[in-house]
Design a protein around this motif. Structure first.
Motif, PDB file in Angstrom:
ATOM      1  N   ASN A   1      27.666  41.102  29.688  1.00  0.00           N
ATOM      2  CA  ASN A   1      28.082  40.519  28.422  1.00  0.00           C
ATOM      3  C   ASN A   1      28.855  41.573  27.633  1.00  0.00           C
ATOM      4  OD1 ASN A   1      28.134  39.584  25.691  1.00  0.00           O
ATOM      5  ND2 ASN A   1      26.477  38.162  26.190  1.00  0.00           N
ATOM      6  N   ILE A   2      30.183  41.482  27.675  1.00  0.00           N
ATOM      7  CA  ILE A   2      31.035  42.492  27.049  1.00  0.00           C
ATOM      8  C   ILE A   2      30.857  42.512  25.535  1.00  0.00           C
ATOM      9  CG2 ILE A   2      33.412  43.257  26.732  1.00  0.00           C
ATOM     10  CD1 ILE A   2      32.292  43.653  29.537  1.00  0.00           C
ATOM     11  N   SER A   3      30.600  41.346  24.958  1.00  0.00           N
ATOM     12  CA  SER A   3      30.402  41.278  23.514  1.00  0.00           C
ATOM     13  C   SER A   3      29.190  42.101  23.080  1.00  0.00           C
ATOM     14  CB  SER A   3      30.229  39.817  23.079  1.00  0.00           C
ATOM     15  OG  SER A   3      29.956  39.733  21.700  1.00  0.00           O
ATOM     16  N   LYS A   4      28.068  41.939  23.813  1.00  0.00           N
ATOM     17  CA  LYS A   4      26.868  42.719  23.502  1.00  0.00           C
ATOM     18  C   LYS A   4      27.122  44.209  23.701  1.00  0.00           C
ATOM     19  CE  LYS A   4      23.212  39.334  24.490  1.00  0.00           C
ATOM     20  NZ  LYS A   4      22.038  39.049  25.346  1.00  0.00           N
ATOM     21  N   LEU A   5      27.835  44.549  24.778  1.00  0.00           N
ATOM     22  CA  LEU A   5      28.120  45.954  25.063  1.00  0.00           C
ATOM     23  C   LEU A   5      29.007  46.558  23.982  1.00  0.00           C
ATOM     24  CD1 LEU A   5      27.950  48.404  26.927  1.00  0.00           C
ATOM     25  CD2 LEU A   5      29.924  47.501  28.184  1.00  0.00           C
ATOM     26  N   ASP A   6      30.061  45.854  23.606  1.00  0.00           N
ATOM     27  CA  ASP A   6      30.974  46.369  22.580  1.00  0.00           C
ATOM     28  C   ASP A   6      30.254  46.561  21.250  1.00  0.00           C
ATOM     29  OD1 ASP A   6      33.044  46.386  24.357  1.00  0.00           O
ATOM     30  OD2 ASP A   6      33.967  44.517  23.657  1.00  0.00           O
ATOM     31  N   ASN A   7      29.366  45.636  20.912  1.00  0.00           N
ATOM     32  CA  ASN A   7      28.621  45.750  19.665  1.00  0.00           C
ATOM     33  C   ASN A   7      27.697  46.962  19.683  1.00  0.00           C
ATOM     34  OD1 ASN A   7      27.713  44.601  17.041  1.00  0.00           O
ATOM     35  ND2 ASN A   7      25.770  44.359  18.137  1.00  0.00           N
ATOM     36  N   ALA A   8      27.048  47.181  20.824  1.00  0.00           N
ATOM     37  CA  ALA A   8      26.156  48.335  20.955  1.00  0.00           C
ATOM     38  C   ALA A   8      26.941  49.641  20.887  1.00  0.00           C
ATOM     39  CB  ALA A   8      25.377  48.246  22.265  1.00  0.00           C
ATOM     40  N   ILE A   9      28.106  49.685  21.540  1.00  0.00           N
ATOM     41  CA  ILE A   9      28.939  50.884  21.508  1.00  0.00           C
ATOM     42  C   ILE A   9      29.431  51.169  20.089  1.00  0.00           C
ATOM     43  CG2 ILE A   9      31.164  51.837  22.245  1.00  0.00           C
ATOM     44  CD1 ILE A   9      30.714  50.572  24.970  1.00  0.00           C
ATOM     45  N   LYS A  10      29.809  50.128  19.367  1.00  0.00           N
ATOM     46  CA  LYS A  10      30.262  50.292  17.989  1.00  0.00           C
ATOM     47  C   LYS A  10      29.161  50.910  17.137  1.00  0.00           C
ATOM     48  CE  LYS A  10      31.720  47.619  13.935  1.00  0.00           C
ATOM     49  NZ  LYS A  10      31.960  46.253  13.396  1.00  0.00           N
ATOM     50  N   ASN A  11      27.936  50.375  17.267  1.00  0.00           N
ATOM     51  CA  ASN A  11      26.811  50.920  16.506  1.00  0.00           C
ATOM     52  C   ASN A  11      26.480  52.347  16.922  1.00  0.00           C
ATOM     53  OD1 ASN A  11      26.514  48.528  15.085  1.00  0.00           O
ATOM     54  ND2 ASN A  11      25.011  47.691  16.508  1.00  0.00           N
ATOM     55  N   PHE A  12      26.618  52.623  18.210  1.00  0.00           N
ATOM     56  CA  PHE A  12      26.360  53.961  18.751  1.00  0.00           C
ATOM     57  C   PHE A  12      27.334  54.969  18.144  1.00  0.00           C
ATOM     58  CE2 PHE A  12      26.731  57.074  22.357  1.00  0.00           C
ATOM     59  CZ  PHE A  12      25.429  57.535  22.313  1.00  0.00           C
ATOM     60  N   LEU A  13      28.593  54.587  18.057  1.00  0.00           N
ATOM     61  CA  LEU A  13      29.620  55.457  17.490  1.00  0.00           C
ATOM     62  C   LEU A  13      29.347  55.722  16.011  1.00  0.00           C
ATOM     63  CD1 LEU A  13      32.272  56.980  17.707  1.00  0.00           C
ATOM     64  CD2 LEU A  13      33.484  54.834  17.300  1.00  0.00           C
ATOM     65  N   GLU A  14      28.938  54.700  15.277  1.00  0.00           N
ATOM     66  CA  GLU A  14      28.618  54.868  13.859  1.00  0.00           C
ATOM     67  C   GLU A  14      27.440  55.815  13.678  1.00  0.00           C
ATOM     68  OE1 GLU A  14      27.961  50.942  12.425  1.00  0.00           O
ATOM     69  OE2 GLU A  14      30.101  50.403  12.394  1.00  0.00           O
ATOM     70  N   LYS A  15      26.428  55.663  14.528  1.00  0.00           N
ATOM     71  CA  LYS A  15      25.264  56.547  14.455  1.00  0.00           C
ATOM     72  C   LYS A  15      25.670  57.993  14.728  1.00  0.00           C
ATOM     73  CE  LYS A  15      21.436  55.326  16.509  1.00  0.00           C
ATOM     74  NZ  LYS A  15      20.473  55.044  17.595  1.00  0.00           N
ATOM     75  N   LYS A  16      26.531  58.180  15.705  1.00  0.00           N
ATOM     76  CA  LYS A  16      26.988  59.527  16.052  1.00  0.00           C
ATOM     77  C   LYS A  16      27.669  60.203  14.867  1.00  0.00           C
ATOM     78  CE  LYS A  16      30.338  61.904  18.978  1.00  0.00           C
ATOM     79  NZ  LYS A  16      31.425  61.760  19.953  1.00  0.00           N
ATOM     80  N   GLU A  17      28.414  59.428  14.099  1.00  0.00           N
ATOM     81  CA  GLU A  17      29.155  59.994  12.975  1.00  0.00           C
ATOM     82  C   GLU A  17      28.269  60.220  11.755  1.00  0.00           C
ATOM     83  OE1 GLU A  17      32.277  61.115  13.012  1.00  0.00           O
ATOM     84  OE2 GLU A  17      32.210  60.683  15.173  1.00  0.00           O
ATOM     85  N   THR A  18      27.315  59.347  11.528  1.00  0.00           N
ATOM     86  CA  THR A  18      26.492  59.436  10.315  1.00  0.00           C
ATOM     87  C   THR A  18      25.235  60.281  10.494  1.00  0.00           C
ATOM     88  OG1 THR A  18      25.335  57.380  10.911  1.00  0.00           O
ATOM     89  CG2 THR A  18      27.293  57.188   9.517  1.00  0.00           C
ATOM     90  N   ASN A  19      24.831  60.515  11.732  1.00  0.00           N
ATOM     91  CA  ASN A  19      23.609  61.290  11.987  1.00  0.00           C
ATOM     92  C   ASN A  19      23.881  62.302  13.095  1.00  0.00           C
ATOM     93  OD1 ASN A  19      21.006  62.212  12.005  1.00  0.00           O
ATOM     94  ND2 ASN A  19      20.054  60.230  12.435  1.00  0.00           N
ATOM     95  N   LYS A  20      24.805  63.213  12.826  1.00  0.00           N
ATOM     96  CA  LYS A  20      25.266  64.140  13.857  1.00  0.00           C
ATOM     97  C   LYS A  20      24.166  65.069  14.350  1.00  0.00           C
ATOM     98  CE  LYS A  20      30.134  64.221  12.531  1.00  0.00           C
ATOM     99  NZ  LYS A  20      31.279  65.048  12.120  1.00  0.00           N
ATOM    100  N   ILE A  21      23.288  65.497  13.455  1.00  0.00           N
ATOM    101  CA  ILE A  21      22.226  66.425  13.859  1.00  0.00           C
ATOM    102  C   ILE A  21      21.306  65.781  14.880  1.00  0.00           C
ATOM    103  CG2 ILE A  21      20.206  67.693  13.059  1.00  0.00           C
ATOM    104  CD1 ILE A  21      21.641  68.158  10.426  1.00  0.00           C
ATOM    105  N   TYR A  22      20.890  64.546  14.602  1.00  0.00           N
ATOM    106  CA  TYR A  22      20.024  63.828  15.538  1.00  0.00           C
ATOM    107  C   TYR A  22      20.722  63.656  16.889  1.00  0.00           C
ATOM    108  CZ  TYR A  22      17.667  59.835  17.719  1.00  0.00           C
ATOM    109  OH  TYR A  22      17.030  59.002  18.613  1.00  0.00           O
ATOM    110  N   TYR A  23      21.961  63.230  16.846  1.00  0.00           N
ATOM    111  CA  TYR A  23      22.712  62.980  18.076  1.00  0.00           C
ATOM    112  C   TYR A  23      22.853  64.260  18.894  1.00  0.00           C
ATOM    113  CZ  TYR A  23      26.587  61.906  21.196  1.00  0.00           C
ATOM    114  OH  TYR A  23      27.368  61.751  22.312  1.00  0.00           O
ATOM    115  N   GLU A  24      23.238  65.352  18.241  1.00  0.00           N
ATOM    116  CA  GLU A  24      23.454  66.615  18.955  1.00  0.00           C
ATOM    117  C   GLU A  24      22.151  67.143  19.548  1.00  0.00           C
ATOM    118  OE1 GLU A  24      25.339  69.201  16.203  1.00  0.00           O
ATOM    119  OE2 GLU A  24      27.269  68.119  16.249  1.00  0.00           O
ATOM    120  N   GLU A  25      21.061  66.978  18.818  1.00  0.00           N
ATOM    121  CA  GLU A  25      19.762  67.445  19.315  1.00  0.00           C
ATOM    122  C   GLU A  25      19.374  66.717  20.599  1.00  0.00           C
ATOM    123  OE1 GLU A  25      15.041  67.215  18.035  1.00  0.00           O
ATOM    124  OE2 GLU A  25      16.603  67.051  16.500  1.00  0.00           O
TER     125      GLU A  25
END
Length: 360
Positions: free
Chosen positions: A2-26
């Protein structure tokens, strides 16, 4: 998929990476460190590894998080397989020249105590461009993404299926690479699944959706044997995680070897015993006979018949007047699987807290 579900998850993943960089890097650095550790082991080094280093090698796996006493687990692994054979089989799995499918199937058949989760985790660390972690989380996340034919029982975790899983993970990797400069190998795919897709899987809405179940009664004789052994192993593991002395293939009384026994010692007064017999297909006569014999042991507090819903109905009916009704219990195979998976997840979560020193 389901590409729609995947794209939505990737979009949220990218937002998390930008807004919570310390958590992501750890979290990402932890994966990099694991990869670097396991890639220091060459074929030659693994063949000559000491038992002490082997303990660290196996003990660091995420699949070992459920166990507090990793020394016991590794000792049992060596005892059951032989140390030299175990190392040789690992080398063939990780560095062999034959196809992945053949290496996977051969290892599963030859080695006791290391299943798909551990096997795939090691493969991923050694070559994260080609291999992905293949565990319950992977299956749940792929199912959420509407990828069909995901395995439910261990006998379905074949080499062919693992090849398919890796190919799907590579497609997800390509989509992830579009969002940034990071090298999104298949270890990064595992991070994405765990951190972003799994919460969707565990959401209340998704849990309420029905799941297609492969009923034991529809499987072949060979698959039935595999399922029987798997459920037996899960019951044994559940017992250990609950704090019982748990063993399989136990002689409980004269002429009766039962599938699993849980024992609880009561000070110096003796012990309470709980007996389990698994039935995945075929005649239930031997199960009823074994449970009846087990009841002759005065320490046995309850006997438990484990099977699918239709078989359990037959067992209850045919055991009437043969087995004492007050001590007979029944346990659906589906419940066994769910209890096992829930306990594993709970122990993994608790052990991540490191509330007690690491007991290597």
């Amino acid at each position: 998929m389901n590409i729609s579900k995947l794209d939505n998850a990737i979009k949220n993943f990218l937002e998390k990476k930008e807004t919570n960089k310390i958590y992501y890097e750890e979290k990402w650095n932890e994966r990099k460190e694991r990869k670097e550790f396991y890639q220091t082991f060459t074929k030659e080094k693994l063949l000559t590894i000491s038992k002490e280093t082997f303990l660290e090698y196996i003990g660091k796996l995420w699949s070992m998080l459920i166990w507090g006493n990793k020394q016991y687990v590794v000792n049992k692994l060596i005892e059951d397989n032989g140390f030299d054979k175990l190392k040789e089989e690992l080398v063939e799995l990780l560095y062999g020249k034959t196809s992945l499918e053949k290496r996977w199937n051969s290892f599963l058949k030859s080695v006791k105590g290391l299943g798909p989760a551990s096997m795939s985790e090691l493969l991923t660390y050694v070559n994260p461009q080609e291999y992905v972690i293949f565990n319950k989380t992977t299956i749940l996340c792929f199912t959420y993404l509407d990828i069909p034919n995901m395995p439910k029982y261990n006998y379905q975790y074949t080499g062919k299926k693992y090849v398919d899983i890796c190919n799907i993970a590579k497609k997800i990797s390509k989509e992830l690479k579009k969002i940034g400069e990071q090298d999104y190998d298949l270890l990064a795919v595992d991070y994405f699944l765990w951190d972003e897709v799994l919460p969707y899987v565990e959401s209340k809405e998704n849990r309420q959706t029905s799941k297609k179940v492969i009923e034991p009664k529809t499987i072949s004789n060979l698959e039935s044997i595999s399922l029987h052994d798997e459920i037996k192993e899960k019951i044994e593991t559940i017992g250990k995680l609950l704090g019982f002395e748990s063993s399989s293939e136990v002689k409980i009384t004269t002429g009766a070897i039962v599938d699993v026994v849980w024992e609880a010692r009561i000070g110096n007064m003796g012990k309470a015993i709980y007996v389990f017999e698994v039935q995945s297909k075929g005649s239930i006569d031997s199960l009823i006979l074994n449970l009846k014999k087990a009841q002759s042991n005065p320490a046995v507090q309850a006997v438990v018949a484990v099977s699918d819903e239709s078989q359990l109905s037959k067992i209850i009916k045919e055991s009437t007047g043969v087995i004492e009704e007050k001590s007979l219990r029944t346990w659906d195979i589906e419940d066994v699987v769910n209890v096992h998976d829930s306990l594993v997840r709970a122990h993994e979560s608790i052990n991540k807290l490191s509330l007690v020193p690491e007991s290597f």
